[in-house]
Structures are given as C-alpha cells and as structure tokens.
Design a protein around this motif. Structure first.
Motif, PDB file in Angstrom:
ATOM      1  N   GLU A 114       0.866  -1.179   0.000  1.00  0.00           N
ATOM      2  CA  GLU A 114       0.000   0.000   0.000  1.00  0.00           C
ATOM      3  C   GLU A 114       0.905   1.233   0.000  1.00  0.00           C
ATOM      4  O   GLU A 114       1.135   1.864   1.040  1.00  0.00           O
ATOM      5  CB  GLU A 114      -0.970  -0.076   1.197  1.00  0.00           C
ATOM      6  CG  GLU A 114      -1.849  -1.315   1.049  1.00  0.00           C
ATOM      7  CD  GLU A 114      -2.880  -1.558   2.150  1.00  0.00           C
ATOM      8  OE1 GLU A 114      -2.969  -0.762   3.094  1.00  0.00           O
ATOM      9  OE2 GLU A 114      -3.591  -2.581   2.032  1.00  0.00           O
ATOM     10  N   PRO A 115       1.452   1.562  -1.178  1.00  0.00           N
ATOM     11  CA  PRO A 115       2.450   2.639  -1.233  1.00  0.00           C
ATOM     12  C   PRO A 115       1.813   4.028  -1.138  1.00  0.00           C
ATOM     13  O   PRO A 115       0.739   4.272  -1.671  1.00  0.00           O
ATOM     14  CB  PRO A 115       3.107   2.465  -2.613  1.00  0.00           C
ATOM     15  CG  PRO A 115       2.287   1.487  -3.366  1.00  0.00           C
ATOM     16  CD  PRO A 115       1.161   1.016  -2.502  1.00  0.00           C
ATOM     17  N   PHE A 116       2.548   4.916  -0.476  1.00  0.00           N
ATOM     18  CA  PHE A 116       2.189   6.336  -0.487  1.00  0.00           C
ATOM     19  C   PHE A 116       2.752   6.986  -1.739  1.00  0.00           C
ATOM     20  O   PHE A 116       3.810   6.577  -2.231  1.00  0.00           O
ATOM     21  CB  PHE A 116       2.837   7.080   0.689  1.00  0.00           C
ATOM     22  CG  PHE A 116       2.435   6.593   2.042  1.00  0.00           C
ATOM     23  CD1 PHE A 116       1.148   6.754   2.506  1.00  0.00           C
ATOM     24  CD2 PHE A 116       3.370   6.007   2.881  1.00  0.00           C
ATOM     25  CE1 PHE A 116       0.791   6.327   3.771  1.00  0.00           C
ATOM     26  CE2 PHE A 116       3.021   5.571   4.153  1.00  0.00           C
ATOM     27  CZ  PHE A 116       1.729   5.733   4.596  1.00  0.00           C
ATOM     28  N   PHE A 117       2.068   8.018  -2.222  1.00  0.00           N
ATOM     29  CA  PHE A 117       2.720   8.935  -3.154  1.00  0.00           C
ATOM     30  C   PHE A 117       2.357  10.351  -2.737  1.00  0.00           C
ATOM     31  O   PHE A 117       1.346  10.588  -2.091  1.00  0.00           O
ATOM     32  CB  PHE A 117       2.362   8.636  -4.611  1.00  0.00           C
ATOM     33  CG  PHE A 117       0.905   8.802  -4.965  1.00  0.00           C
ATOM     34  CD1 PHE A 117      -0.036   7.853  -4.581  1.00  0.00           C
ATOM     35  CD2 PHE A 117       0.477   9.894  -5.700  1.00  0.00           C
ATOM     36  CE1 PHE A 117      -1.382   7.993  -4.914  1.00  0.00           C
ATOM     37  CE2 PHE A 117      -0.867  10.051  -6.043  1.00  0.00           C
ATOM     38  CZ  PHE A 117      -1.795   9.096  -5.641  1.00  0.00           C
ATOM     39  N   ASP A 118       3.237  11.294  -3.060  1.00  0.00           N
ATOM     40  CA  ASP A 118       3.139  12.687  -2.607  1.00  0.00           C
ATOM     41  C   ASP A 118       2.790  13.604  -3.782  1.00  0.00           C
ATOM     42  O   ASP A 118       3.683  14.244  -4.356  1.00  0.00           O
ATOM     43  CB  ASP A 118       4.488  13.148  -2.015  1.00  0.00           C
ATOM     44  CG  ASP A 118       4.812  12.524  -0.670  1.00  0.00           C
ATOM     45  OD1 ASP A 118       3.877  12.171   0.067  1.00  0.00           O
ATOM     46  OD2 ASP A 118       6.016  12.417  -0.352  1.00  0.00           O
ATOM     47  N   PRO A 119       1.517  13.728  -4.160  1.00  0.00           N
ATOM     48  CA  PRO A 119       1.160  14.524  -5.338  1.00  0.00           C
ATOM     49  C   PRO A 119       1.702  15.957  -5.297  1.00  0.00           C
ATOM     50  O   PRO A 119       2.145  16.492  -6.315  1.00  0.00           O
ATOM     51  CB  PRO A 119      -0.372  14.550  -5.319  1.00  0.00           C
ATOM     52  CG  PRO A 119      -0.763  13.351  -4.553  1.00  0.00           C
ATOM     53  CD  PRO A 119       0.322  13.134  -3.541  1.00  0.00           C
ATOM     54  N   GLN A 120       1.667  16.562  -4.095  1.00  0.00           N
ATOM     55  CA  GLN A 120       2.053  17.978  -4.035  1.00  0.00           C
ATOM     56  C   GLN A 120       3.537  18.201  -4.370  1.00  0.00           C
ATOM     57  O   GLN A 120       3.902  19.288  -4.798  1.00  0.00           O
ATOM     58  CB  GLN A 120       1.728  18.548  -2.648  1.00  0.00           C
ATOM     59  CG  GLN A 120       0.235  18.657  -2.385  1.00  0.00           C
ATOM     60  CD  GLN A 120      -0.088  18.584  -0.901  1.00  0.00           C
ATOM     61  OE1 GLN A 120       0.096  17.549  -0.257  1.00  0.00           O
ATOM     62  NE2 GLN A 120      -0.561  19.674  -0.345  1.00  0.00           N
ATOM     63  N   SER A 121       4.352  17.161  -4.191  1.00  0.00           N
ATOM     64  CA  SER A 121       5.767  17.328  -4.546  1.00  0.00           C
ATOM     65  C   SER A 121       5.939  17.319  -6.067  1.00  0.00           C
ATOM     66  O   SER A 121       6.988  17.714  -6.576  1.00  0.00           O
ATOM     67  CB  SER A 121       6.626  16.231  -3.903  1.00  0.00           C
ATOM     68  OG  SER A 121       6.313  14.972  -4.455  1.00  0.00           O
ATOM     69  N   HIS A 122       4.911  16.883  -6.787  1.00  0.00           N
ATOM     70  CA  HIS A 122       4.968  16.861  -8.252  1.00  0.00           C
ATOM     71  C   HIS A 122       4.153  18.006  -8.858  1.00  0.00           C
ATOM     72  O   HIS A 122       4.612  18.677  -9.776  1.00  0.00           O
ATOM     73  CB  HIS A 122       4.484  15.512  -8.772  1.00  0.00           C
ATOM     74  CG  HIS A 122       5.148  14.362  -8.079  1.00  0.00           C
ATOM     75  ND1 HIS A 122       6.519  14.234  -8.019  1.00  0.00           N
ATOM     76  CD2 HIS A 122       4.645  13.311  -7.368  1.00  0.00           C
ATOM     77  CE1 HIS A 122       6.832  13.150  -7.313  1.00  0.00           C
ATOM     78  NE2 HIS A 122       5.718  12.584  -6.903  1.00  0.00           N
ATOM     79  N   THR A 123       2.950  18.230  -8.336  1.00  0.00           N
ATOM     80  CA  THR A 123       2.105  19.298  -8.907  1.00  0.00           C
ATOM     81  C   THR A 123       2.781  20.664  -8.735  1.00  0.00           C
ATOM     82  O   THR A 123       2.647  21.524  -9.599  1.00  0.00           O
ATOM     83  CB  THR A 123       0.700  19.299  -8.267  1.00  0.00           C
ATOM     84  OG1 THR A 123       0.829  19.347  -6.840  1.00  0.00           O
ATOM     85  CG2 THR A 123      -0.084  18.052  -8.654  1.00  0.00           C
ATOM     86  N   ALA A 124       3.527  20.836  -7.655  1.00  0.00           N
ATOM     87  CA  ALA A 124       4.233  22.117  -7.439  1.00  0.00           C
ATOM     88  C   ALA A 124       5.269  22.360  -8.527  1.00  0.00           C
ATOM     89  O   ALA A 124       5.674  23.500  -8.760  1.00  0.00           O
ATOM     90  CB  ALA A 124       4.913  22.110  -6.069  1.00  0.00           C
ATOM     91  N   ARG A 125       5.694  21.276  -9.224  1.00  0.00           N
ATOM     92  CA  ARG A 125       6.686  21.415 -10.314  1.00  0.00           C
ATOM     93  C   ARG A 125       6.014  21.381 -11.681  1.00  0.00           C
ATOM     94  O   ARG A 125       6.683  21.236 -12.711  1.00  0.00           O
ATOM     95  CB  ARG A 125       7.711  20.274 -10.238  1.00  0.00           C
ATOM     96  CG  ARG A 125       8.445  20.146  -8.935  1.00  0.00           C
ATOM     97  CD  ARG A 125       9.430  18.981  -8.934  1.00  0.00           C
ATOM     98  NE  ARG A 125       8.769  17.678  -8.902  1.00  0.00           N
ATOM     99  CZ  ARG A 125       8.784  16.795  -9.894  1.00  0.00           C
ATOM    100  NH1 ARG A 125       9.430  17.059 -11.020  1.00  0.00           N
ATOM    101  NH2 ARG A 125       8.165  15.637  -9.775  1.00  0.00           N
ATOM    102  N   GLY A 126       4.666  21.425 -11.676  1.00  0.00           N
ATOM    103  CA  GLY A 126       3.944  21.405 -12.950  1.00  0.00           C
ATOM    104  C   GLY A 126       3.703  20.007 -13.492  1.00  0.00           C
ATOM    105  O   GLY A 126       3.331  19.840 -14.657  1.00  0.00           O
ATOM    106  N   VAL A 127       3.919  18.991 -12.657  1.00  0.00           N
ATOM    107  CA  VAL A 127       3.677  17.605 -13.080  1.00  0.00           C
ATOM    108  C   VAL A 127       2.386  17.145 -12.403  1.00  0.00           C
ATOM    109  O   VAL A 127       2.341  16.996 -11.179  1.00  0.00           O
ATOM    110  CB  VAL A 127       4.871  16.700 -12.679  1.00  0.00           C
ATOM    111  CG1 VAL A 127       4.595  15.241 -13.042  1.00  0.00           C
ATOM    112  CG2 VAL A 127       6.155  17.190 -13.335  1.00  0.00           C
TER     113      VAL A 127
END
Ligand code: ADE
Ligand code: ZN
Length: 356
Positions: A114-127
């Motif tokens: 059940e892996p975590f992912f951190d969307p905000q670390s990517h969306t802040a870079r435009g991904v």
C-alpha cells in the motif's frame, strides 16, 4: 502441530532456531504498509532519469549522491528526498519508478503493498495527476498480472503545506478515486500537528478513503492522539514515540491499532541510536499490533526483508513468536479484501507449519 500460547490455530513455533526464523522472515508472504514510492528512487535511477530528461544534478556520480545520504533528522532527509523527485517528469519516469519497486518487493515475498505517493511534490513542479496516475495504475496492474502482487495506492498530504493546498490536492485526486484506497499524512512532523488537516481528512473519509497518518516519529505522543481522535485514522505510521505515554500505549493495545514501524528509517533519521535500542520489542510485548516496513528504502539502506532480518539480528529478545506476529499483523492490518487476507494468512500458516 498447531498449538501455542497465542491462538489454537497458529503453528507451534516456539522451538524454531534463529537461522530458521531468519529464513522464514525472508520467504514468508507479507504486506508492506509503509513505503513512499518516491522513497524507492534509487540513486542509479535518479542518474538515469536525469540524463533522459536533461536535468543536471549537483553530484558527480551515484557514489557521491549516496555519500550525501547522511541524515541528522527528518528534515535533513526530506530536503534531499524532494530534490530527488525533480528528475520525475514524464509518465514513463513514474512507471519505471513504480515497476522497479514492485519487482524488488516481490523478491522479498511481499504479496500486498500500500504505497504512499506525494502529489504535491509533483504538482508544485507542474507535473499533474494526469502524468503520474496512469503510470501508477499501469504499474500496479502489471504487478498484479506478472508478480501476483496486490497494490493499493495511498495519496499522501504534505503536512508542511497549508490546509488549502491539501484540499486542492484532494480535488485533483477525485477523478482517480477508483484507483486509491487511502489518504495519508507525511513530511515535516514537528510543528504540523494532525489537527491542521481535520477538514481534509473528514472530506477524504467521506470520499470513501481509508485514513492513515504519520505520527509519533519525531512528534510527541499528543500527535498520535490527534491522529486517532481528530483524523480518525485506521493505522498509525511510525508511532514509536507512543511508548512515552503509558495511557496511550494501553489504548493502542486495547484498540489493536496497527503501527507501521520502520526500523532502518528510525536509525537513519536519528529517531533511535541503533537497531539494538529500537523499542519495537517493547511495543510488541505491550500487545500493540506492530508491523515492519521500509519507509524510503532507497535512502535508508534496506527493503522490507532487510528491516526484518537486521532488526532480529540486533535484538536477541526477538524470536519466532515475534516474527510470526509481525508477518501476520502486516497481512491483517492491510486494507485488502477480507478474502485475499484470509488466503495470504493461510499461505503464511502453511509455510510456518511446514517449518516446525
Ligand atoms: N516522507 C517520506 N518519508 C517520510 C518519513 N519517514 N516521515 C515523514 N515524511 C516522509
Ligand atoms: Zn514514512
């Protein structure tokens, strides 16, 4: 032979020698419930993706990067962890990351992750979600098809950012809800108590997501209480500092609240001085539902089997009963379907019965 002092249906494991226990820890089916997919980004992959994407890195080579992984606390790690994320740009990058981890986990006999992912670390870079979600979905499908590895993604909130930012992230996650099983809370713990995200978690729970949160890693026992009472979590990630509060310990035991403990992480981030002094045996002895996990294995020197076997090698108080309990707890504490859990537990028991 099926009797011990725990439950009548469990294998009689009391006489297993140390080497046999170490072997069983490695080959038994297990769940990994606390791993950040971005924390599985190995230095070799960082360099490969940097080259593919034309990103320049402030390190001469893989060895130089590895040398920089000398952390003094959580923040000193997070600074490098978020910097590492910068090489993740395309759908292919995220697929390569997740698929590499799934293959590695399968080698450790992980049957559920059940892996975590951190969307905000990517969306802040435009991904955006449209870049990483298709990759995560495809990698999970391939893991199920080719490795028999079951995957449930947990979208995680960066607690150093604002509530508003987290609510926007949840909006962006909404179209992908069918592919998510939970919401988590991670990043800089001190000064960012669970209460800051009460509305975010209330909304996520309304959306049907399971709730978990990092608490009691560097933060005080009060943060574990906040995660339980305000965020209404179903598991505590880390939670090792709960041992400072006897009443909290009793409650965690009474409620059989799972703790996803990460021993090598705790050593690398200076939460504990070394594995020999880790309090996991005390947590188990107090009746808590403890599991062992890898957190950010590319940064902390080991995947889940390394965490299990190195901890057992360092702690003579840990034996067969504790090994079996940790493995079984990991399966029981997962958010997988009850039928899947029953099957994995039956496989675990068959393996241990064969060994005695
Ligand atoms: N993000 C990745 N690993 C983490 C950890 N151990 N604690 C808090 N946030 C994290
Ligand atoms: Zn973590």
């Amino acid at each position: 032979m099926i009797s011990d002092n725990l439950t009548p249906s469990r294998p009689d494991i009391t006489a297993l020698p140390v080497e046999r226990v170490a072997h069983l820890l490695r080959v038994s089916p297990k769940a990994e419930l606390h791993v950040h997919i971005e924390g599985t980004l190995e230095p070799e992959l960082i360099f490969a993706l940097a080259q593919r994407n034309g990103v320049s890195l402030p390190y001469a080579d893989v060895e130089a990067l590895r040398k920089a992984y000398a952390f003094t606390d959580l923040q000193s790690f997070l600074d490098l962890y978020y910097a590492g994320c910068d090489v993740l740009r395309t759908e292919q990058d995220f697929f390569d990351l997740a698929w590499a981890y799934f293959q590695r986990a399968a080698r450790d006999h992980v049957v559920r992750v059940e892996p975590f992912f951190d969307p905000q670390s990517h969306t802040a870079r435009g991904v955006g979600f449209e870049v990483f979600m298709p990759a995560f979905i495809q990698a999970a499908q391939r893991a199920q098809d080719e490795l028999g590895l079951s995957v449930g993604w947990i979208v995680s909130v960066l607690r150093h950012l604002s509530e508003e930012d987290a609510l926007q992230m949840l909006d962006a996650a909404q179209p992908w809800l069918d592919h998510l099983i939970g919401i988590g809370l991670d990043s800089s713990e001190r000064g960012n108590p669970p209460e800051k995200f009460s509305r975010v978690f209330a909304r996520a729970r309304e959306m049907g997501l399971h709730a978990v949160a990092h608490a009691g890693e560097e933060g005080p026992p009060a943060y574990v209480l906040g995660a339980l009472d305000v965020l209404k979590v179903e598991r505590i990630d880390h939670g090792v500092r709960a041992s400072e509060d006897p009443a909290l310990m009793q409650r965690l035991a009474r409620e059989q609240m799972p703790l996803t403990v990460c021993p090598l992480s705790n050593v690398r981030l200076c939460v504990v001085p070394d594995l020999a002094q880790h309090n996991l045996p005390q947590l188990l002895a107090a009746g808590l539902k403890v599991t062992v996990n890898s957190d950010d294995p590319a940064y902390f020197g080991g995947y889940v089997n390394d965490n299990l076997t190195e901890l057992f090698a360092a702690q003579p108080a840990l034996g067969a009963a504790q090994a079996y309990a940790l493995l079984r707890n990991s399966l029981e504490a997962s958010f997988a379907a009850d039928g899947d859990k029953a099957l994995w537990i039956a496989q675990l028991d068959a393996q241990w019965r064969q060994a005695v």
